[in-house]
Write an enzyme that holds these catalytic residues in place. Structure first.
Site, mmCIF file in Angstrom:
data_model
loop_
_atom_site.group_PDB
_atom_site.id
_atom_site.type_symbol
_atom_site.label_atom_id
_atom_site.label_comp_id
_atom_site.label_asym_id
_atom_site.label_seq_id
_atom_site.Cartn_x
_atom_site.Cartn_y
_atom_site.Cartn_z
ATOM 1 N N TYR A 33 0.856 -1.182 0.000
ATOM 2 C CA TYR A 33 0.000 0.000 0.000
ATOM 3 C C TYR A 33 0.896 1.236 0.000
ATOM 4 O O TYR A 33 1.835 1.321 0.801
ATOM 5 C CB TYR A 33 -0.906 -0.026 1.241
ATOM 6 C CG TYR A 33 -1.490 1.313 1.615
ATOM 7 C CD1 TYR A 33 -2.253 2.041 0.701
ATOM 8 C CD2 TYR A 33 -1.282 1.864 2.876
ATOM 9 C CE1 TYR A 33 -2.775 3.282 1.034
ATOM 10 C CE2 TYR A 33 -1.804 3.102 3.226
ATOM 11 C CZ TYR A 33 -2.537 3.808 2.302
ATOM 12 O OH TYR A 33 -3.039 5.036 2.623
ATOM 13 N N GLU A 108 -10.967 5.140 3.601
ATOM 14 C CA GLU A 108 -10.850 6.040 2.455
ATOM 15 C C GLU A 108 -12.201 6.328 1.794
ATOM 16 O O GLU A 108 -12.267 7.063 0.804
ATOM 17 C CB GLU A 108 -9.875 5.472 1.413
ATOM 18 C CG GLU A 108 -8.466 5.196 1.946
ATOM 19 C CD GLU A 108 -7.810 6.416 2.584
ATOM 20 O OE1 GLU A 108 -7.820 7.480 1.954
ATOM 21 O OE2 GLU A 108 -7.312 6.304 3.717
#
Ligand SMILES: *[C@@H]1O[C@H](CO)[C@@H](O)[C@H](O)[C@H]1NC(C)=O
Ligand SMILES: *[C@@H]1O[C@H](CO)[C@@H](O)[C@H](O)[C@H]1NC(C)=O
Length: 203
Positions: A33, A108
């Protein structure tokens, strides 16, 4: 292998050898990530993603750091990356349990259309090239004419920019990029009390 495909493959190998580029894949069951915003700070990322383990800093070419979407908890605009041939973004690569990625998607706001996930190729300072998941705002901003004319509604809060800067310092991003982070004007606000408390403000 078909002979026509051998030459291009050899050229790619030679190029990588010459530039010391090495492709790296994450350990089984995990995903790389790439963080460039508040998730640069370990403490912030670990609030929702305890499985994240720091891997390396890395550079994403042909994107710029920008801010657009206003978030209540942060009391200002939050970070995004926008395709831009004249720029690059530094960030941190984390190894995450693939089966825990949904926590990151939730944070997110993927389900509510705030950010979408995308695989990007980033390069570490030692020349490793890796594919990492990152998040981009679904409504990305236009480029501001210059750094100082970013409109108020697109500015991050003091707290948010501080978290990004602390994360950049913690992970030893290049000094000129840390300076660049500090060059963004803020809206002068503090994040909500809840957000500050969960982060342990003052930092
Ligand atoms: C990124 O690549 C991985 C591995 O190929 C894939 O499983 C994943 O769905 C891709 N993610 C996105 C957002 O495209
Ligand atoms: C940047 O934008 C501000 C506000 O619009 C303006 O006052 C300033 O002159 C601009 N600076 C440059 C170097 O263009």
């Amino acid at each position: 292998m078909h002979s026509k495909t051998i030459l291009p493959l050899m050229l790619i190998s030679l190029f990588k050898l010459y530039y010391c580029v090495e492709d790296v894949i994450p350990p089984p069951g995990s995903t790389f990530y790439f963080a460039y915003g508040s998730n640069l700070l370990t403490k912030r990322l670990h609030l929702n993603n305890p499985s994240a383990v720091f891997y390396s800093i890395a550079k994403l070419a042909d994107y710029r750091l920008d801010f657009n979407y206003q978030m209540e908890a942060w009391q200002g605009a939050v970070a995004t990356i926008v395709e831009d041939k004249d720029a690059h973004v530094w960030g941190t690569v984390w190894t995450m349990d693939t089966d825990q990625l949904h926590y990151l998607d939730d944070q997110e706001g993927v389900a509510i259309g705030l950010y979408y996930a995308k695989n990007v190729t980033v390069t570490t300072p030692s020349g490793q090239q890796l594919v990492a998941r990152t998040y981009i705002e679904t409504k990305n901003p236009e480029k501001a004419a210059n750094g100082t004319d970013i409109p108020m509604e697109r500015r991050p809060s003091n707290t948010y920019l501080e978290v990004i800067a602390l994360g950049a310092i913690e992970s030893h991003l290049p000094a000129d990029y840390i300076g660049y982070i500090f060059s963004f004007p803020t809206n002068g606000k503090m994040a909500s009390k809840t957000r500050r408390e969960e982060l342990g403000y003052p930092f």
